[in-house]
Design a protein around this motif. Structure first.
Motif, PDB file in Angstrom:
ATOM      1  N   GLU A 184       0.776  -1.480  -0.127  1.00  0.00           N
ATOM      2  CA  GLU A 184      -0.349   0.031   0.045  1.00  0.00           C
ATOM      3  C   GLU A 184       0.901   1.525  -0.004  1.00  0.00           C
ATOM      4  O   GLU A 184       0.372   1.669  -0.531  1.00  0.00           O
ATOM      5  N   LYS A 185       1.941   1.139   0.455  1.00  0.00           N
ATOM      6  CA  LYS A 185       2.939   2.797   0.772  1.00  0.00           C
ATOM      7  C   LYS A 185       3.561   2.718  -0.614  1.00  0.00           C
ATOM      8  O   LYS A 185       3.889   3.726  -1.277  1.00  0.00           O
ATOM      9  N   LEU A 186       3.314   1.710  -1.479  1.00  0.00           N
ATOM     10  CA  LEU A 186       4.141   2.036  -3.076  1.00  0.00           C
ATOM     11  C   LEU A 186       3.607   2.704  -4.540  1.00  0.00           C
ATOM     12  O   LEU A 186       3.713   2.329  -5.362  1.00  0.00           O
ATOM     13  N   ILE A 187       2.023   2.637  -4.236  1.00  0.00           N
ATOM     14  CA  ILE A 187       0.477   2.531  -4.724  1.00  0.00           C
ATOM     15  C   ILE A 187       1.840   3.922  -5.825  1.00  0.00           C
ATOM     16  O   ILE A 187       1.188   3.741  -6.719  1.00  0.00           O
ATOM     17  N   ASP A 188       1.798   5.287  -5.293  1.00  0.00           N
ATOM     18  CA  ASP A 188       2.579   6.435  -5.924  1.00  0.00           C
ATOM     19  C   ASP A 188       1.664   6.521  -6.387  1.00  0.00           C
ATOM     20  O   ASP A 188       1.562   5.817  -7.809  1.00  0.00           O
ATOM     21  N   PHE A 189       0.480   7.072  -6.014  1.00  0.00           N
ATOM     22  CA  PHE A 189      -0.665   8.116  -6.177  1.00  0.00           C
ATOM     23  C   PHE A 189      -0.173   9.235  -7.453  1.00  0.00           C
ATOM     24  O   PHE A 189      -0.608   8.975  -8.365  1.00  0.00           O
ATOM     25  N   SER A 190       1.088   9.723  -8.177  1.00  0.00           N
ATOM     26  CA  SER A 190       0.900  10.868  -8.187  1.00  0.00           C
ATOM     27  C   SER A 190       2.770  10.325  -9.271  1.00  0.00           C
ATOM     28  O   SER A 190       2.758  11.175  -9.539  1.00  0.00           O
ATOM     29  N   HIS A 191       2.925   9.216  -9.436  1.00  0.00           N
ATOM     30  CA  HIS A 191       3.608   8.787 -10.500  1.00  0.00           C
ATOM     31  C   HIS A 191       5.334   9.972 -10.035  1.00  0.00           C
ATOM     32  O   HIS A 191       5.470  10.139 -10.406  1.00  0.00           O
ATOM     33  N   SER A 192       5.366   9.258  -8.917  1.00  0.00           N
ATOM     34  CA  SER A 192       6.651  10.186  -8.272  1.00  0.00           C
ATOM     35  C   SER A 192       8.011   9.516  -8.353  1.00  0.00           C
ATOM     36  O   SER A 192       8.318   8.425  -8.250  1.00  0.00           O
ATOM     37  N   PRO A 193       8.635  10.592  -8.817  1.00  0.00           N
ATOM     38  CA  PRO A 193      10.641  10.204  -8.877  1.00  0.00           C
ATOM     39  C   PRO A 193      10.894   9.589  -8.751  1.00  0.00           C
ATOM     40  O   PRO A 193      12.098   8.409  -8.350  1.00  0.00           O
ATOM     41  N   TYR A 194      10.925  10.416  -7.151  1.00  0.00           N
ATOM     42  CA  TYR A 194      11.096  10.532  -6.068  1.00  0.00           C
ATOM     43  C   TYR A 194      10.588   9.405  -5.108  1.00  0.00           C
ATOM     44  O   TYR A 194       9.758   9.997  -4.859  1.00  0.00           O
ATOM     45  N   LEU A 195      11.223   8.384  -4.234  1.00  0.00           N
ATOM     46  CA  LEU A 195      10.716   7.801  -2.859  1.00  0.00           C
ATOM     47  C   LEU A 195      11.579   7.956  -1.831  1.00  0.00           C
ATOM     48  O   LEU A 195      12.825   7.671  -1.877  1.00  0.00           O
TER      49      LEU A 195
END
Length: 348
Positions: A184-195
């Motif tokens: 659930e923490k890696l769904i990346d709702f906004s297509h972020s290049p940085y994590l």
């Protein structure tokens, strides 16, 4: 189909095997789409917990969750991936840090839900509620508009990825960590290049590094932070892994290097206290330990996202944004845009 896969992961400590990626996708599809029964889902979660999830298995659950989530490139910045089961003993530094980063020109995505097992701690959603923001009742358009104008996106994950809401009752009944706690923490709702991603045990560094590489983030920082969060400690060094271009390396971040190491006071971390301390920091009048902690976390994240050339430069940038009121002004604007009802908050 799930029955055959269960036989593979639930053969016991010696007999269980990891599923390959295609098998993992089948299992994830059966669970996320509720094709499996509650008993089968619970059995799979427990078997995976005992066996320990492989990179391919977690990646499959992330992939299926992403397919069922509302994901939009509102802003391509930094995704802050902390545990959805919240905090019990430590400060939620990532919350005020987000507004400091946005004031510095780095868009930030935060996400979470109501509290979950195993920790059952205070969550970001609890903080927002004390601030007058009921994220579950806030429209998607309102959330996106606030993000567009301020650079801070908060996603109520169970609203934007409905299967998480459907599976909540099973997770609550089990009362333990499952593969969803990571996925659930890696769904990346906004297509972020940085994590920036929090872990509890350093034994998972290499697996998480491979996973973030497979998920094609441009750059990631895996943090063995406070209560398994993405927040760096301020009273002692923090173990982190930097992941870039398929390679990863251990990096110890020591606050003493930057003259920031500070003892942390004992606190009763209720949602109200979390919010009050966060707002005090953003106003530039918080306890030195929490001000330093927010500045260090923000500076390291600015460096990760290549907004500054060094952590030192990031610290100078952050101090100026706190001193001149820019971070507080941005937070106030975001709060007003997100607020759905009037509640008591700590601005005095």
């Amino acid at each position: 189909m799930i029955t055959n896969l269960l036989k593979e992961v639930a053969r016991g400590k010696r007999g269980a095997r990891d599923l390959n990626y295609e098998e993992s996708l089948q299992a994830a599809d059966s669970i996320i789409n509720l094709k499996a029964t509650p008993a089968q889902i619970g059995a799979f979660f427990i078997a995976e917990r005992i066996k320990m999830e492989s990179v391919e298995e977690i990646e499959a659950f992330v992939s299926v969750c992403r397919k069922h989530a509302y994901r939009v490139p509102v802003q391509q910045g930094l995704d802050c991936a902390g545990p959805y089961d919240g905090r019990k003993k430590t400060f939620f530094a990532t919350f005020p840090t987000a507004f400091l980063l946005a004031a510095a020109g780095l868009p930030v995505t935060l996400h979470g839900t109501g509290s979950l097992p195993p920790k059952w701690g205070v969550t970001l959603q609890d903080l927002l509620y004390e601030s007058g923001i009921d994220a579950d009742q806030t429209s998607r358009d309102q959330i996106i508009q606030a993000a567009t104008e301020t650079g801070v996106l908060y996603v109520p994950a169970e609203q934007w990825c409905p299967p998480l809401k459907e599976l909540r009752s099973i997770r609550v009944e089990l009362g333990m960590r499952t593969v969803l706690n990571t996925a659930e923490k890696l769904i990346d709702f906004s297509h972020s290049p940085y994590l920036i991603f929090g872990v509890y045990h350093n034994t998972v560094f290499e697996r998480m590094a491979k996973l973030t590489t497979n998920l094609q983030y441009k750059k990631a920082l895996i943090v063995q932070g406070m209560e398994g969060s993405e927040d760096l400690f301020i009273e002692r060094p923090t173990r982190t892994y930097i992941v870039e271009n398929g390679e990863s390396s251990l990096h110890i971040i020591d606050p003493d290097t930057y003259g920031l190491e500070t003892s942390v006071p004992e606190m009763d971390w209720t949602p109200v206290e979390q919010l009050c301390v966060s707002e005090s920091v953003l106003q530039g009048r918080g306890h030195l330990a929490f001000v330093n902690q927010v500045m260090l976390n923000a500076a390291v994240r600015l460096r990760l996202a290549e907004k500054v050339d060094s952590v030192e430069e990031g610290l100078y940038t952050c101090k100026d944004l706190l001193d001149n009121g820019a971070a507080w002004e941005l937070y106030s604007k975001w709060q007003n845009m997100m607020r759905s009802e009037s509640k008591l908050h700590c601005r005095s």
